[in-house]
Design a protein around this motif. Structure first.
Motif, short mmCIF file in Angstrom:
data_model
loop_
_atom_site.label_atom_id
_atom_site.label_comp_id
_atom_site.label_asym_id
_atom_site.label_seq_id
_atom_site.Cartn_x
_atom_site.Cartn_y
_atom_site.Cartn_z
N ALA A 179 -1.06 20.98 5.10
CA ALA A 179 -2.31 20.53 5.70
C ALA A 179 -2.82 21.47 6.79
CB ALA A 179 -2.12 19.13 6.29
N GLY A 180 -2.16 22.61 6.99
CA GLY A 180 -2.62 23.55 7.99
C GLY A 180 -2.49 23.02 9.41
N LEU A 181 -1.43 22.26 9.69
CA LEU A 181 -1.22 21.70 11.01
C LEU A 181 -0.44 22.67 11.90
CD1 LEU A 181 -0.21 18.10 9.89
CD2 LEU A 181 -2.43 18.83 10.80
N ARG A 182 -0.50 22.43 13.18
CA ARG A 182 0.20 23.28 14.12
C ARG A 182 1.60 22.71 14.39
NH1 ARG A 182 -2.00 25.01 20.13
NH2 ARG A 182 -0.23 26.33 20.72
N VAL A 183 2.60 23.58 14.36
CA VAL A 183 3.98 23.18 14.64
C VAL A 183 4.29 23.54 16.09
CG1 VAL A 183 6.41 23.56 14.08
CG2 VAL A 183 4.70 23.50 12.25
N LEU A 184 4.79 22.55 16.85
CA LEU A 184 5.11 22.73 18.26
C LEU A 184 6.59 22.44 18.50
CD1 LEU A 184 2.11 20.60 19.56
CD2 LEU A 184 2.21 23.11 19.56
N ALA A 185 7.20 23.19 19.38
CA ALA A 185 8.57 22.88 19.78
C ALA A 185 8.59 21.53 20.48
CB ALA A 185 9.11 23.97 20.70
N CYS A 186 9.53 20.69 20.11
CA CYS A 186 9.60 19.36 20.71
C CYS A 186 10.18 19.46 22.12
CB CYS A 186 10.46 18.44 19.85
SG CYS A 186 10.58 16.77 20.51
N PRO A 187 9.47 18.97 23.13
CA PRO A 187 9.98 19.07 24.51
C PRO A 187 11.05 18.04 24.84
CG PRO A 187 7.86 17.99 24.52
CD PRO A 187 8.11 18.40 23.10
N LEU A 188 11.31 17.14 23.93
CA LEU A 188 12.38 16.15 24.10
C LEU A 188 13.66 16.66 23.45
CD1 LEU A 188 10.46 12.92 23.06
CD2 LEU A 188 11.01 13.60 25.39
N GLN A 189 14.80 16.38 24.06
CA GLN A 189 16.08 16.74 23.47
C GLN A 189 16.57 15.59 22.57
OE1 GLN A 189 17.58 19.81 23.78
NE2 GLN A 189 15.62 20.30 24.77
N VAL A 190 15.88 15.43 21.46
CA VAL A 190 16.27 14.38 20.50
C VAL A 190 17.49 14.86 19.72
CG1 VAL A 190 15.49 12.89 18.63
CG2 VAL A 190 13.84 13.78 20.29
N PRO A 191 18.53 14.04 19.59
CA PRO A 191 19.73 14.47 18.86
C PRO A 191 19.40 14.91 17.43
CG PRO A 191 20.17 12.44 20.05
CD PRO A 191 18.69 12.68 20.14
N SER A 192 20.01 15.99 17.02
CA SER A 192 19.86 16.43 15.62
C SER A 192 20.73 15.57 14.72
CB SER A 192 20.25 17.91 15.49
OG SER A 192 21.61 18.09 15.86
N PHE A 193 20.51 15.68 13.43
CA PHE A 193 21.33 14.94 12.47
C PHE A 193 21.40 15.73 11.18
CE2 PHE A 193 16.97 13.54 11.91
CZ PHE A 193 16.82 13.42 10.54
N THR A 194 22.23 15.29 10.26
CA THR A 194 22.39 15.99 8.99
C THR A 194 21.96 15.11 7.84
OG1 THR A 194 24.72 15.30 8.89
CG2 THR A 194 24.26 17.50 9.78
N VAL A 195 21.33 15.72 6.87
CA VAL A 195 20.98 15.06 5.62
C VAL A 195 22.13 15.29 4.64
CG1 VAL A 195 19.41 15.07 3.64
CG2 VAL A 195 18.51 15.23 5.98
N LYS A 196 22.59 14.23 4.03
CA LYS A 196 23.75 14.31 3.13
C LYS A 196 23.45 13.63 1.81
CE LYS A 196 27.11 14.23 6.93
NZ LYS A 196 28.34 13.60 7.45
N GLN A 197 24.31 13.88 0.84
CA GLN A 197 24.30 13.07 -0.38
C GLN A 197 25.58 12.25 -0.39
OE1 GLN A 197 24.17 15.17 -4.11
NE2 GLN A 197 25.47 16.84 -3.43
N TYR A 198 25.44 10.98 -0.79
CA TYR A 198 26.54 10.03 -0.80
C TYR A 198 26.71 9.48 -2.22
CZ TYR A 198 25.35 9.87 4.22
OH TYR A 198 25.05 10.18 5.53
N TRP A 199 27.97 9.27 -2.60
CA TRP A 199 28.25 8.65 -3.89
C TRP A 199 29.55 7.87 -3.81
CZ3 TRP A 199 28.76 13.72 -2.68
CH2 TRP A 199 29.99 14.34 -2.91
N TYR A 200 29.76 6.95 -4.76
CA TYR A 200 30.92 6.07 -4.75
C TYR A 200 32.06 6.68 -5.55
CZ TYR A 200 33.34 1.57 -4.44
OH TYR A 200 34.24 0.57 -4.16
N TYR A 201 33.29 6.39 -5.11
CA TYR A 201 34.45 7.07 -5.70
C TYR A 201 34.64 6.79 -7.19
CZ TYR A 201 37.41 2.88 -5.99
OH TYR A 201 37.93 1.66 -6.34
N ARG A 202 34.17 5.64 -7.66
CA ARG A 202 34.32 5.32 -9.09
C ARG A 202 33.61 6.34 -9.97
NH1 ARG A 202 32.15 -0.45 -10.27
NH2 ARG A 202 32.53 0.28 -12.41
N TYR A 203 32.60 7.00 -9.44
CA TYR A 203 31.80 7.93 -10.24
C TYR A 203 32.00 9.38 -9.80
CZ TYR A 203 29.98 3.35 -11.11
OH TYR A 203 29.89 2.02 -11.42
#
Length: 307
Positions: free
Chosen positions: A262-286
């Motif tokens: 969309a042609g938006l402007r990206v700004l550094a966030c001035p808040l120290q919000v905790p980072s996190f990780t994106v993962k994939q999860y699955w059940y042991y049966r499969y």
């Protein structure tokens, strides 16, 4: 042994019956089994006792089968063939010919950032495979456990914390935070400080792990944003930012994707919000299921270490 008790023969004894029937020789049967002749003679004695029949009678023409083994040999060979298929067959998933449907729990941000790439890749490799994107909700855990769903993509707090047993997880990429604004925003200059941030009006995304992390950070700092618009997800966010002077705070992956489109402007966030990780999860049966392994490998190939 009681007459009513079933007779359970070890596979090696079934193999001996087959070889003796074919070779008519204890010596040759022992050679093919890789055993000594006395060992094979002991096995044959055990079979005679279990089946209550001589099974093979020594004659000048070799070991000749009795009528009992003539009647049984077809069944013996069927069982051996079934055991061979069971031990040798490896589950194979052929994406090119499969018509499998995969159900994947994912956030609405992933609908924008991950799903288009995933679908295009899957369609190129597996044109008849269907994908269904399911909403992250309370059905996630039981659906993965039952096989109703195959994967979850995102950050699932319960699975992350180990509250549910039997789940595997694989990190795909990390997420920090950015802010988005109209490229022609009238008050945002080269720098974007916390004071600037608090002075502006905001769009709040009020669902998901991101909202919880951002909200907790604001409470820790003891500050409040002036939120003029709340959205349940990211649908419509880019269009609204393009026509207004609001600011949105969101994870980097979805933020940069929306900014680019969309042609938006990206700004550094001035808040120290905790980072996190994106993962994939699955059940042991499969975990060893060939189709599930293939889907996980596709997600890892496409998204691991993505920024």
């Amino acid at each position: 042994m009681n007459d009513a008790d079933p007779i359970l023969l070890e596979p090696k004894l079934l193999r001996l019956l087959d070889l003796l029937y074919t070779t008519r020789s204890v010596t040759r049967a022992a050679e093919q089994l890789g055993q000594s002749q006395p060992t094979v003679s002991i096995w044959l004695g055990r079979l005679r006792q279990q089946l209550n029949d001589p099974l093979f009678v020594r004659t000048p023409e070799g070991m000749q089968p009795t009528p009992r083994i003539d009647a049984l040999i077809g069944t013996v060979r069927e069982v051996l063939e079934g055991l061979r298929r069971l031990s040798e067959a490896e589950a194979v998933f052929d994406p090119a010919s499969s018509q499998r449907e995969f159900r994947i729990f994912m956030t609405d941000a992933s609908h924008i950032t991950l799903l288009p790439r995933l679908f295009s890749h899957v369609r190129a490799l597996a044109p008849n495979v269907r994908l269904e994107a399911a909403t992250m909700d309370a059905r996630l855990v039981p659906a993965l456990q039952s096989g109703e769903a195959d994967l979850a993509l995102g950050l699932v707090r319960g699975l992350e914390a180990g509250q549910e047993a039997g789940f595997y997880q694989q990190t795909l990429f990390g997420q920090d935070w950015i802010c988005l604004a109209n490229a022609r925003h009238p008050r945002i200059g080269a720098t974007f400080t916390l004071d600037d941030y608090l002075a502006e009006a905001h769009i709040g995304i009020v669902s998901g792990t991101g909202y919880q992390l951002l909200d907790a950070t604001l409470k820790t700092l003891g500050v409040e944003r002036r939120v003029l618009l709340e959205l349940p997800g990211f649908l419509g966010l880019a269009a609204i930012l393009s026509d207004n002077d609001l600011v949105a705070t969101l994870p980097r992956h979805i933020g940069e994707t929306l900014a680019k489109s969309a042609g938006l402007r990206v700004l550094a966030c001035p808040l120290q919000v905790p980072s996190f990780t994106v993962k994939q999860y699955w059940y042991y049966r499969y975990h060893h299921d060939a189709a599930n392994r293939w889907l996980r490998s596709v997600c890892a190939e496409l998204f691991m270490d993505t920024r």
